[in-house]
Design a protein around this motif. Structure first.
Motif, short mmCIF file in Angstrom:
data_model
loop_
_atom_site.label_atom_id
_atom_site.label_comp_id
_atom_site.label_asym_id
_atom_site.label_seq_id
_atom_site.Cartn_x
_atom_site.Cartn_y
_atom_site.Cartn_z
N GLY A 1 6.47 2.12 -1.75
CA GLY A 1 7.84 2.49 -1.44
C GLY A 1 7.98 3.86 -0.79
N GLY A 2 6.90 4.51 -0.49
CA GLY A 2 6.97 5.81 0.19
C GLY A 2 6.21 5.75 1.49
N ALA A 3 5.84 6.86 1.96
CA ALA A 3 4.98 6.93 3.14
C ALA A 3 4.20 8.23 3.04
CB ALA A 3 5.81 6.91 4.43
N PRO A 4 2.99 8.26 3.49
CA PRO A 4 2.23 7.18 4.12
C PRO A 4 1.73 6.17 3.09
CG PRO A 4 0.82 9.09 3.79
CD PRO A 4 2.19 9.49 3.31
N SER A 5 0.98 5.19 3.57
CA SER A 5 0.37 4.24 2.64
C SER A 5 -0.84 4.90 1.98
CB SER A 5 -0.05 2.97 3.38
OG SER A 5 -0.86 3.29 4.50
N VAL A 6 -1.28 4.30 0.88
CA VAL A 6 -2.28 4.98 0.04
C VAL A 6 -3.59 5.20 0.79
CG1 VAL A 6 -3.16 2.84 -1.02
CG2 VAL A 6 -3.25 5.01 -2.28
N LEU B 1 0.82 -1.22 0.00
CA LEU B 1 0.00 0.00 0.00
C LEU B 1 0.85 1.26 0.00
CD1 LEU B 1 -2.93 -0.93 2.45
CD2 LEU B 1 -2.78 -1.22 -0.03
N THR B 2 2.15 1.11 0.13
CA THR B 2 3.00 2.32 0.17
C THR B 2 3.64 2.63 -1.17
OG1 THR B 2 5.04 1.16 0.75
CG2 THR B 2 3.62 1.84 2.58
#
Lengths: 423, 682
Positions: free
Chosen positions: A108-113, A105-106
């Motif tokens: 590869g980033g943050a936050p999750s979608v 859900l991320t």
């Protein structure tokens, strides 16, 4: 001495907050299309799939679920589904189960979608988002057992206990009669004042922790004293009774109650972003009610030559598909108060997994199923072979479906969305 | 600094339980053999730019990541911090404070697990769900609390003095330190917003139970302005909390609070006295159990799913008995007998009840309080208890992989990477014609598998006399069991052995295991993860622990005598901004002190003001600035209708109200202070 970002990384859920690539979407703006769905519901089940038993036959609008296949229990809803094949996880930070769970859900980033959508919608609902779980926590909180991340707290924990969920969502009733704020509100005010004093006293020291705490209490304060929503008013859900909710045998019961509570939360517009997480990656749950005698993770590793083992895994997956179908039915049985259709008509429901082929621990063709009317946003009733596209595009598309103008989601160097889902 | 520390330690608990199947690429349509992406040859894929020391970087030998050199003369102790109570600590604390059996925290979001331990200070955060659950628990506790257990006055005069006592005396217990007068006022004022004593007291508890002062253990200390450097000395109360939670996993008892109050808890010699007292108490048992259970991953014994058709004898009652056996075993070996790592690993006796004896296949129905020898089944020590063997196994079978991994990761502290992507990973199916060693043979013959499995399986094979639920078996489906094994590529514990007993001898003699045990205690006791910065602390502590001989007493002595127990590092140059003036600027000047009419020689200050629109509360501080006693009176314009006032008499409930003192504060001596307050609804 200070704990550096690098040391925190992969140490705690909070680490993802500080991840250097925590790239958010450029200038997100909310532009709701007329047919934007009202809410989005994430639905997770673990341990990848066996594609040859998951894939429909045919393609596009002409497709079928083969007899005995994993998605066959959804056949009655075929016209209301988008089956997505060919989406890969790209740029995962780690491999295997953990890498997939973190990336799902991320991107590869943050936050999750889910958390991103919730924060950007900033809906005037009692909760920004609601996360429910089914036996997600026997191993504690960790990369394996959590799928949502927000930018203040790291892991977003699902609540595994239907009794507690009911109290939190529909318990209400403590709004004070008469004048003045409730005791809860006054206590909350005092505690927040203490936290602010503490932040001032400490400066940058432990600021992340205190900010996270303060944000949590502020969220809570907005609900205190709000009109209590009763379960009876929310599709008639009753206070659940359940004991032994952590035992393997209770897994289906917990799941059924959580689905009912989720439907009730949707009916009462308690949040616009909701999720149900069935256990977690590497799950040891034995789906004995689906004929399994081994843990789900063990079953997910059966080689093709082990036909009995693979068959048992497929049966387990079909049980999850049956739950998904029943959840869609429950949503479809409740009308929106404004007459705009059923809850299913106004929702997007997305079934996500953390791996492609569970035997290989790979991220190729991670299976996704979109369901729900989505207010007509999605062009449903199709099996799409998307041909090796990064799943970050799907995450971006989900944001767009909720009216958020984004050009990508997750790692910065993958942009674009999947217009083929809507046209 | 040894290579095992620093950022090379992958913190993710890699519970991958994989095993290679017969051949690679046997899955139809699988993109055969594209193992590592990104990480050159190390196995697992790593995103470009990911930090060294993620899962892929940590090989069994402990890959070392290049780290900036740290000057250990500079860096002595960990950072100043706030350490949130864990779920277990919360329940113990509430139980002790309120005289109840709290299980509230069992419903809180699970604590994050770092290196197997759920008390990592960095990871314990108040999330939105946690805040909600905390409030719900505070509602339940505060509404049902027996107030007379908290302050004796609650059974007598239910007056303002008693509310003040709740704020200060019980406040000191729940905050684990005395309150500043302004803090006590804040809680007292809060209580006074309620219509009566009882609801006021419960309202105060509701706030106290959500307060950061309750929820976090403060490890802030203070900086001596005369000193150079970054050292902040912890105060006596902070050290009392360290002791209480380290040794008893709960709030400080009266003896600790008394010692702290007397300033008798900041010297190592003073602390030693308390450690000896606390360690001698049965209350120290749970924390040692908790350490062993988290270290060896045993807590799941009652819940880990098993194939009920294959193991029908494993009833919930037997699971509970296995848990109880492990607890008794830890209690005995750590407190009654050897109290050392060696005793934990090698003691050949256990403590079981009759039902469990039957389950184990032992003749004697036993008295759980008496040791029973397990030698006839080749069992010795914690690793051969049913709880350990059951937890580290597959749902329908034993598992050389799980058990080898337990030894490799938890006893040798060597984390293993996950299997590379693209391998067809199938644990070998049950096959009555083959032994486990035969079924797992692919692990030692197929290259991508054997590079890691050689570190696990050869250790795990030695446990093959114990099935998936921990029962002894003389043979494996009629096939003879070959329990030979080997430890490979360890730092200093390499070699072959025959059977689990010889393995345990090797582990018992291993400096690697000793070092790992020390490291695990450090992680658990100090709630920290090794980092480049903390490596000095870890190194020093570890050698002290190793030198101590490893008895429980020695471990706690090292942990509590070390500088880490008395100080933290911080930035001494930060000066907090002055407190935001309370009250907030008052929109209604008529009720402010500025417009008050009062007796000459009196100084009046508002110390607390809450305003929620529909109503408000104010607390005023009085001071006699004259040289003579004053019988005071203050006239204020009260906005709205007063529904409550304290430590005063009031001439009316709205409009111009004249306040005079109650019996105890009507007359203030020269220089004396007093206070009063009221709440009103608009």
């Amino acid at each position: 001495m200070k704990v550096t970002r690098r040391n925190l990384l992969r140490t705690t859920g909070a680490a993802l907050i500080a991840a250097p690539f925590a790239r958010l979407i450029a200038a997100p703006r909310r532009v709701r299309a007329a047919n934007s769905p009202k809410r989005i519901i994430f639905w997770f089940t673990p341990n990848g799939t066996v594609h040859k038993f998951w894939r429909p036959t045919g393609s596009g609008a002409q497709f079928d679920f083969p007899a005995g296949s994993i998605l066959e229990p959804l056949a009655a809803r075929k016209a209301g589904l988008l089956i997505l094949d060919g989406l890969n996880f790209e740029r995962t930070r780690g491999g295997s189960h953990e890498g997939g769970m973190e990336h799902m859900l991320t991107g590869g980033g943050a936050p999750s979608v889910d958390q991103f959508i919730a924060s950007q919608l900033n809906a005037m609902t009692p909760f920004p988002s609601i996360e429910l779980g089914v036996q997600t926590s026997a191993w504690g909180a960790g990369v394996q057992t959590r799928m949502s991340y927000d930018d203040k707290h790291g892991f977003v924990h699902p609540d595994d206990d239907p009794v507690a969920v009911y109290r939190r969502l529909f318990g209400g009733g403590d709004a004070a009669a008469g004048d003045g704020p409730s005791p809860e509100s006054r206590a909350n005010d005092l505690v927040r004042a203490e936290l602010k004093d503490l932040e001032r006293q400490l400066g940058s020291l432990e600021k992340q922790k205190l900010d996270a705490h303060l944000t949590s209490l502020t969220q809570l304060s907005k609900r205190i004293g709000g009109a209590a929503t009763s379960g009876a008013a929310c599709g008639g859900v009753a206070a659940p009774k359940l004991t032994d909710s952590k035992s393997n045998e209770r897994f289906p019961d917990v799941g059924a109650l959580q689905m009912d509570l989720l439907v009730a939360a949707a009916a009462c517009d308690s949040a616009r972003v909701l999720s149900l997480q069935w256990t977690h990656t590497v799950s040891p749950t034995i789906l004995s009610w689906a004929g399994a005698t081994e843990g789900h993770h063990e079953l997910s590793h059966k080689d093709d030559s082990n036909t009995a083992g693979v068959a048992s895994f497929v049966q387990s997956e079909r049980w999850f598909a049956t739950q998904f179908a029943s959840f869609l039915d429950k949503l479809d049985a409740v009308q929106e108060p404004d007459g705009s259709g059923t809850l299913l008509d106004t929702s997007t429901v997305i079934w996500t997994k953390e791996l492609g082929d569970g035997r290989l621990h790979d991220f190729k063709s991670v299976p996704f199923v979109i369901a729900g009317g989505g207010n007509g946003y999605w062009k449903l009733g199709r099996y799409l072979q998307l041909g090796d596209q990064p799943h970050q595009k799907l995450l971006a598309t989900l944001c767009q479906s909720m009216g958020l103008q984004v050009d990508g989601f997750g790692v910065p160097d993958i942009t674009g969305s999947l217009p083929e889902l809507t046209t | 600094m040894s290579a095992r520390f620093g950022s090379a330690v992958a913190a993710v608990s890699l519970l991958w339980l994989a095993a290679c199947g017969g051949e690679i690429g046997a899955v139809q349509g699988a993109p055969g053999g594209s193992p590592a992406r990104g990480a050159a040859g190390s196995g697992a894929p790593v995103a470009p730019g990911a930090p060294a020391g993620t899962a892929a970087g940590a090989t069994a030998a402990g890959a070392s990541a290049p780290a900036a050199p740290v000057d250990c003369a500079e860096v002595q102790v960990g950072p100043r911090r706030l350490w949130r109570l864990t779920s277990a600590q919360y329940d113990n604390t509430v139980s002790d404070l309120f005289g109840i059996q709290s299980t509230f925290a069992q419903g809180f979001p699970a604590d994050e697990v770092v290196h197997g331990f759920s008390n990592n200070a960095d990871a314990l955060i108040v999330t939105p769900l946690y805040a909600d659950k905390l409030q719900a628990a505070a509602q339940d506790i505060s509404s049902k609390a027996d107030l007379t257990k908290l302050v004796a006055c609650a059974s007598g005069a239910k007056d303002d003095n008693c509310l003040r006592e709740l704020a200060t005396k019980f406040g000191e217990r729940i905050f684990r330190r005395p309150l500043q007068p302004a803090e006590a006022d804040r809680y007292f004022s809060l209580a006074k917003t309620a219509p009566d004593f009882e609801s006021g007291a419960r309202l105060m508890l509701l706030a106290q139970l959500q307060s950061p002062n309750f929820l976090y253990r403060f490890e802030l200390g203070s900086h001596d302005a005369k000193e150079q450097g970054t050292r902040f000395a912890l105060n006596d109360y902070e050290i009392a909390s360290e002791l209480a939670y380290l040794l008893w996993q709960t709030t400080p008892d009266d003896a600790l609070l008394t010692a702290a109050r007397g300033g008798m808890l900041h010297e190592p010699a003073q602390v030693r006295v308390q450690v000896d007292r606390m360690l001698a108490s049965p209350r120290a048992k749970p924390v040692v159990r908790a350490f062993v259970f988290e270290w060896l991953g045993l807590s799941a014994v009652t819940t880990v799913p098993k194939d009920t058709a294959r193991f029908p004898e494993l009833t919930p009652e037997i699971r509970a008995a296995l848990l109880a056996e492990a607890e008794r075993f830890v209690d005995h070996v750590m407190f009654a007998s050897g109290s050392s790592l060696s005793a934990l690993l090698t003691t050949p006796a256990t403590y079981l009840d009759g039902a469990l004896a039957t389950f184990y296949g032992l003749a004697a129905a036993a008295d759980p309080s008496r040791p029973v020898s397990l030698a006839e089944q080749g069992r010795r020590g914690i690793l051969t208890l049913g709880a350990t063997l059951l937890t580290h196994a597959r749902s329908n079978d034993s598992s050389p992989v799980h058990r080898g991994k337990l030894v490799r990761e938890r006893l040798l502290c060597q984390l293993l990477p996950p299997p590379p992507a693209g391998l067809n990973i199938q644990p070998p199916p049950l096959d009555p014609t083959k032994t486990a060693r035969e079924r797992y043979a692919a692990h030692s013959s197929v290259e991508p598998c054997q590079s890691c499995h050689r570190l696990m399986d050869p250790i795990g094979f030695s446990f093959e006399h114990f099935d998936g639920v921990g029962r002894f078996r003389p043979d494996d489906n009629g096939q003879p069991i070959d329990a030979h094994g080997e430890i490979l590529d360890s730092r200093s514990t390499n070699g072959k052995f025959d059977g689990v007993s010889e393995l345990i001898d090797m582990l018992d003699a291993s400096p690697d295991v000793e070092a790992c045990y020390s490291l695990s205690w450090l992680r658990f006791a100090y709630g920290m993860t090794e980092s480049t910065e903390s490596s000095c602390l870890v190194d020093r502590m570890q050698s002290a622990l190793n030198d101590s001989g490893g008895s429980l007493g020695a471990i706690f002595s090292v942990l509590t005598q070390a500088d880490q127990f008395y100080a933290r590092t911080g930035d001494p140059t930060y000066v907090p901004a002055p407190p935001v003036a309370e009250p907030e600027p008052d929109p209604s000047p008529a009720t402010g002190s500025g417009d008050a009419q009062m007796t000459a020689g009196l100084d009046l200050q508002i110390t607390q003001s809450n305003d929620w629109g529909g109503g408000y509360c104010k607390t005023y501080q009085l001071k006699n600035t004259s040289a003579a006693p004053i019988t005071w009176s203050v006239t204020l314009l009260v906005d709205g209708k007063m529904n409550n006032h304290w430590e005063c008499e009031a001439s009316a409930d709205t409009g111009s109200v004249t306040f005079t003192g109650a019996a105890h504060n009507a007359t203030l001596m020269a220089g004396a202070q007093g206070q009063f307050g009221f709440c009103a609804m608009r």
